[in-house]
Design a protein around this motif. Structure first.
Motif, short mmCIF file in Angstrom:
data_model
loop_
_atom_site.label_atom_id
_atom_site.label_comp_id
_atom_site.label_asym_id
_atom_site.label_seq_id
_atom_site.Cartn_x
_atom_site.Cartn_y
_atom_site.Cartn_z
N LYS A 225 -49.50 11.43 -3.94
CA LYS A 225 -49.91 10.52 -4.26
C LYS A 225 -50.60 12.05 -6.23
O LYS A 225 -50.58 13.18 -5.59
N ALA A 226 -50.63 11.77 -7.28
CA ALA A 226 -50.35 12.34 -8.11
C ALA A 226 -51.57 12.06 -9.40
O ALA A 226 -51.01 10.82 -10.15
N GLU A 227 -52.11 13.21 -10.23
CA GLU A 227 -53.12 12.33 -11.30
C GLU A 227 -53.50 14.33 -12.64
O GLU A 227 -53.74 15.01 -10.90
N ALA A 228 -53.60 13.83 -13.88
CA ALA A 228 -54.59 14.82 -14.54
C ALA A 228 -55.02 15.27 -13.90
O ALA A 228 -56.48 13.99 -13.62
N SER A 229 -55.48 16.54 -13.49
CA SER A 229 -57.58 16.43 -13.55
C SER A 229 -58.26 15.88 -14.87
O SER A 229 -57.94 16.72 -15.48
N PRO A 230 -59.26 15.19 -14.02
CA PRO A 230 -59.69 14.58 -15.07
C PRO A 230 -60.92 15.80 -16.07
O PRO A 230 -61.44 15.32 -16.87
N ASN A 231 -61.02 16.68 -15.33
CA ASN A 231 -61.78 17.68 -16.25
C ASN A 231 -61.61 18.11 -16.83
O ASN A 231 -62.07 19.66 -17.10
N GLY A 232 -59.74 18.43 -16.86
CA GLY A 232 -59.12 19.18 -18.17
C GLY A 232 -58.66 20.20 -17.39
O GLY A 232 -57.82 21.38 -19.11
N SER A 233 -58.88 20.85 -16.61
CA SER A 233 -58.99 22.08 -16.12
C SER A 233 -57.86 22.29 -14.58
O SER A 233 -58.69 20.94 -14.01
N VAL A 234 -57.38 23.13 -13.89
CA VAL A 234 -57.23 23.59 -12.90
C VAL A 234 -57.16 24.18 -12.36
O VAL A 234 -56.13 25.41 -13.31
N ARG A 235 -57.66 25.27 -11.24
CA ARG A 235 -58.76 26.29 -11.31
C ARG A 235 -59.18 27.23 -11.81
O ARG A 235 -58.67 28.59 -12.52
N GLY A 236 -59.76 26.28 -13.17
CA GLY A 236 -60.77 27.30 -13.96
C GLY A 236 -59.32 27.74 -14.89
O GLY A 236 -60.23 28.29 -16.44
N PHE A 237 -58.47 26.95 -15.37
CA PHE A 237 -57.43 26.98 -16.52
C PHE A 237 -56.87 25.72 -16.87
O PHE A 237 -56.93 24.80 -16.19
N ARG A 238 -57.10 25.69 -18.41
CA ARG A 238 -57.20 24.70 -19.30
C ARG A 238 -56.01 23.65 -18.90
O ARG A 238 -54.60 24.64 -19.82
N HIS A 239 -55.73 22.65 -18.66
CA HIS A 239 -54.16 21.62 -18.98
C HIS A 239 -54.38 21.09 -19.94
O HIS A 239 -55.69 20.63 -20.56
N THR A 240 -53.27 20.45 -20.62
CA THR A 240 -52.88 19.84 -21.47
C THR A 240 -52.78 18.26 -21.15
O THR A 240 -52.13 17.75 -22.26
N MET A 241 -52.39 18.12 -20.42
CA MET A 241 -52.19 17.07 -19.81
C MET A 241 -52.61 15.59 -20.67
O MET A 241 -51.65 14.78 -20.72
N LEU A 242 -54.09 16.13 -20.28
CA LEU A 242 -54.36 15.19 -21.09
C LEU A 242 -54.52 14.32 -22.39
O LEU A 242 -55.03 13.65 -23.06
#
Length: 370
Positions: free
Chosen positions: A300-317
């Motif tokens: 299963k996969a999902e974009a992290s709901p807090n907007g970051s992965v290991r302290g770095f921002r992601h833009t998936m949301l």
């Protein structure tokens, strides 16, 4: 207890309606259609509410299997559990995995350890206003236990993957609930997929003792600390009940396969994937382990709901061009494919209450030559 033998066969597809690989294996005698219990597949649609590649794939499979089972196509779907996951972004490759089960006299001499077992159960039909609420959680928990019994699994620790097909809301279903004076979890068809997936996953967690049974309606999609480490849920428009498929290991199985799992804490958790491979005696590709062969990986996969992965921002949301679930499938699919050595893996988006936020379960099936 009856001894069964379970097979898991992965077959590549050329399109959503391609059944040639399955028919070829049936014609050669490699698959007995009467022994097919479930088919899980990845289709190349968008994975959204309007992803008709899933329905098309199931219709093609039912039409192909009907004459070989002596049933009309509409009854094939009542006999076999079909779960089609839309979206093969990135390096993911369309395919199906066919699970068969047959009764056997007993385990071969010298066979040791627990082997792959599969069980299936259905919930009752839900009312639209029950989706995403405690009724769906409770009924799913009952069905998981029934599927465990069907698989000959007595210990919840031996359950490594629970695949569920669950319903979603449509405008007609919402209106029907309103006419009865009841309110649905949401009026959005797309939004309802998350509620239904989440409640179904919580039902798995309750059944397996991963969380306490006192889950409330308001906990769905709000309590990130409540999740199952083995649930994989997928919502579809074509049903109003949950179809539950339990995969695990059992001493009552004489299968040549084993299954194991691990939990990814985020979308780049490569060590968890390696741990899942190791749990069935495999290593990172190329798998050079003697006597072991990778069959498939389910995650299963999902974009992290807090907007970051290991302290770095992601833009998936925040991406308005590509949905977050498609981003997540591509990212996690690429990571797992690199470690597995193949893109023909089952990675499904939308992991509400399926593993920790931003992560998800990853299960591996291996074939043993002994």
């Amino acid at each position: 207890m009856q001894t069964t033998s379970v097979d898991a066969i992965r077959i590549a597809t050329k399109g959503p309606g391609d059944v040639s690989g399955l028919i070829s294996m049936i014609s050669s005698g490699a698959i007995d259609p009467s022994e097919i219990l479930a088919i899980l597949g990845k289709t190349e649609g968008n994975g959204g509410v309007n992803d008709f590649t899933r329905e098309y794939a199931v219709a093609a499979l039912c039409a192909a299997l009907a004459p070989r089972l002596g049933l009309p196509p509409e009854q094939v779907e009542q006999r076999i559990a079909f779960v089609m996951s839309g979206g093969t972004e990135g390096v993911l490759s369309p395919h199906i995995t066919v699970f068969t089960r047959r009764d056997v006299e007993g385990r071969p001499a010298g066979m040791s350890g627990k082997r792959l077992s599969i069980g299936m159960a259905h919930t009752r039909d839900f009312l639209p206003e029950e989706l995403g609420h405690s009724a769906q959680i409770t009924e799913t928990a009952k069905a998981v236990k029934a599927a465990m019994a069907d698989a000959g699994i007595t210990d919840s620790a031996d359950v490594h993957f629970v695949q569920i097909k669950c319903p979603l809301l449509t405008s007609d279903r919402v209106e029907a609930a309103n006419a009865r004076g009841n309110k649905t979890a949401t009026a959005s068809a797309y939004g309802s997929t998350a509620y239904s997936r989440g409640a179904s996953a919580l039902g798995v967690a309750v059944a397996l003792g991963e969380i306490a049974p006192d889950v409330r309606d308001e906990d769905v999609l709000r309590r990130d600390d409540l999740f199952s480490s083995v649930a994989s849920t997928s919502a579809g428009i074509e049903l109003m009940h949950n179809v539950v498929i339990v995969l695990g290991n059992s001493l009552s199985s004489a299968s040549a396969f084993e299954i194991g799992h691990a939990v990814m804490t985020d979308a780049i958790d490569a060590p968890a994937v390696v741990s899942a491979l190791n749990s069935v005696g495999l290593g990172v590709a190329p798998q050079a382990k003697t006597g072991r062969e990778l069959v498939n990986i389910f995650a299963k996969a999902e974009a992290s709901p807090n907007g970051s992965v290991r302290g770095f921002r992601h833009t998936m949301l925040e991406d308005t061009d590509i949905s977050a679930t498609r981003h997540a499938r591509a990212a996690v699919g690429g990571l797992i494919a690199g470690l597995a050595g193949t893109g023909a893996i089952y990675v499904s988006g939308g992991a509400e209450h399926q593993g920790p936020p931003g992560g998800g379960p990853v299960a591996v099936i291996a074939r043993l030559s002994d």
